[in-house]
Enzyme design. Structure first.
Site, PDB file in Angstrom:
ATOM      1  N   LEU A  49      17.511  83.012  25.497  1.00 32.08           N
ATOM      2  CA  LEU A  49      18.442  82.374  24.559  1.00 32.08           C
ATOM      3  C   LEU A  49      19.771  82.100  25.253  1.00 32.08           C
ATOM      4  O   LEU A  49      20.408  83.007  25.780  1.00 32.08           O
ATOM      5  CB  LEU A  49      18.653  83.259  23.330  1.00 32.08           C
ATOM      6  CG  LEU A  49      19.410  82.639  22.157  1.00 32.08           C
ATOM      7  CD1 LEU A  49      18.961  83.266  20.841  1.00 32.08           C
ATOM      8  CD2 LEU A  49      20.926  82.818  22.294  1.00 32.08           C
ATOM      9  N   HIS A  75      25.213  93.759  28.285  1.00 26.07           N
ATOM     10  CA  HIS A  75      26.374  93.038  28.804  1.00 26.07           C
ATOM     11  C   HIS A  75      27.304  92.727  27.637  1.00 26.07           C
ATOM     12  O   HIS A  75      26.834  92.489  26.509  1.00 26.07           O
ATOM     13  CB  HIS A  75      25.901  91.737  29.468  1.00 26.07           C
ATOM     14  CG  HIS A  75      26.937  91.018  30.248  1.00 26.07           C
ATOM     15  ND1 HIS A  75      27.848  90.168  29.637  1.00 26.07           N
ATOM     16  CD2 HIS A  75      27.226  90.995  31.564  1.00 26.07           C
ATOM     17  CE1 HIS A  75      28.645  89.658  30.565  1.00 26.07           C
ATOM     18  NE2 HIS A  75      28.294  90.142  31.747  1.00 26.07           N
TER      19      HIS A  75
END
Length: 336
Positions: free
Chosen positions: A127, A231
């Protein structure tokens, strides 16, 4: 909103390549390599064209298109059965408990064990939304369109589904986790290993990665503190996955230590709550805001629209009907 999700085609190679260059590394499913992306699109075309509804290891690539400009501004992918072409490796965090009667002391140690436990799962991944479009709910459209695709083609997907989140990458583009483990055995930087994996697969991991468990306590602090963390750019994605019913169950990526989220496919909220029914009207003035999808395989399209449930049927607004290229009597899948 004039954005629609649709099946990717070979003509989307250039915009996918341009987006791949913006990912910043650690994004295995969207490598900035034309050859790899060309192969991925060819595999996706074959998956969309395949006859039959059984589970077969395939990749589907979807793209987000601005229908007014024709620009591709985002992408996502679905994998029906991971670990078929190459083994699907993860580290699983386990706990070893030991007791010394002489010292009257119990010690618990956490281990990283190399496993193939997730082989055969389906996966949502790849994505990416162009930085210029990260507003207006387009990330939600990208993410949830994948689940409506699964709902409409449930027989082609496995009983479990996972999503890998990118782990912590430092300001130099390196991975503290990789440097502490993989980097010791491969003589490659994180970026080199990540690029090689994206293009050639991870059989080299099976060939060279140590098979014995790794004691987490023996890793440096920088590596220990990033295990299982996404992240910073993936925190919102992690919340969206949790809202869908995914959970972190102790599996982490072997490259960057990022978390793998897992659930039963039929427990994914958008899949279990999706309404499938025929269109009774396409001139709805007011209704609840919804994601609406239509079309089989290569004809799949998904967009925002308004809907009103009418028994087993549904009424949708004219703009959504136009974006989806549907009319009265066609079948659509929708979710508020």
């Amino acid at each position: 909103m004039s954005f629609v999700m649709r099946a990717a085609t070979a003509d989307d190679l250039q915009p996918l390549y341009e987006m791949a260059k913006l990912t910043g590394g650690g994004f295995t499913n969207l490598p900035p390599d034309r050859g790899s992306l060309t192969g991925k699109l060819a595999g996706s075309d074959a998956a969309f064209a395949r006859v039959g509804d059984d589970v077969s290891a395939e990749t589907y690539v979807l793209v987000l298109e601005n229908t007014e400009s024709g620009d591709v501004r985002g992408t996502c992918q679905l994998f029906t059965a991971v670990g078929d072409q190459w083994p699907f490796y993860s580290y699983r965090i386990t706990t070893l408990t030991q007791h010394s009667q002489e010292l009257d002391r119990t010690v618990k140690a956490e281990l990283l064990s190399l496993v193939n436990d997730l082989g055969g799962c389906s996966e949502v991944g790849g994505l990416f939304l162009h930085p210029g479009e990260r507003a207006g709910g387009l990330g939600m459209l990208l993410a949830r369109s994948r689940y409506l695709f699964i709902a409409a083609h449930r027989e082609r997907f496995g009983d479990r589904i996972l999503a890998e989140l990118r782990g912590i990458i430092d300001e130099r583009g390196g991975s503290p986790f990789w440097d502490a483990i993989g980097g010791k055995f491969f003589g490659m930087s994180f970026q080199e290993a990540d690029e090689f994996n994206a293009i050639h697969g991870n059989q080299f991991i099976a060939d060279l990665m140590p098979k014995h468990p790794v004691y987490i306590a023996m890793l440096g602090e920088e590596a220990r503190k990033v295990i299982g963390l996404p992240h910073p750019s993936g925190r919102a994605a992690m919340r969206m996955l949790e809202n869908e019913g995914f959970a972190y169950q102790g599996f982490v990526d072997i490259f960057d230590g990022g978390p793998t989220m897992l659930t039963q496919t039929d427990r994914v909220h958008t899949i279990s709550e999706a309404h499938g029914g025929s269109i009774e009207a396409t001139d709805l003035d007011k209704g609840e805001k919804a994601l609406i999808a239509a079309g089989r395989l290569a004809d799949f399209r998904c967009c925002y629209g308004a809907r009103e449930l009418r028994g087993d049927g549904v009424a949708i607004d004219a703009q959504a009907a136009d974006l989806l290229r549907v009319s009265q009597g066609d079948t659509v899948w929708s979710i508020p």
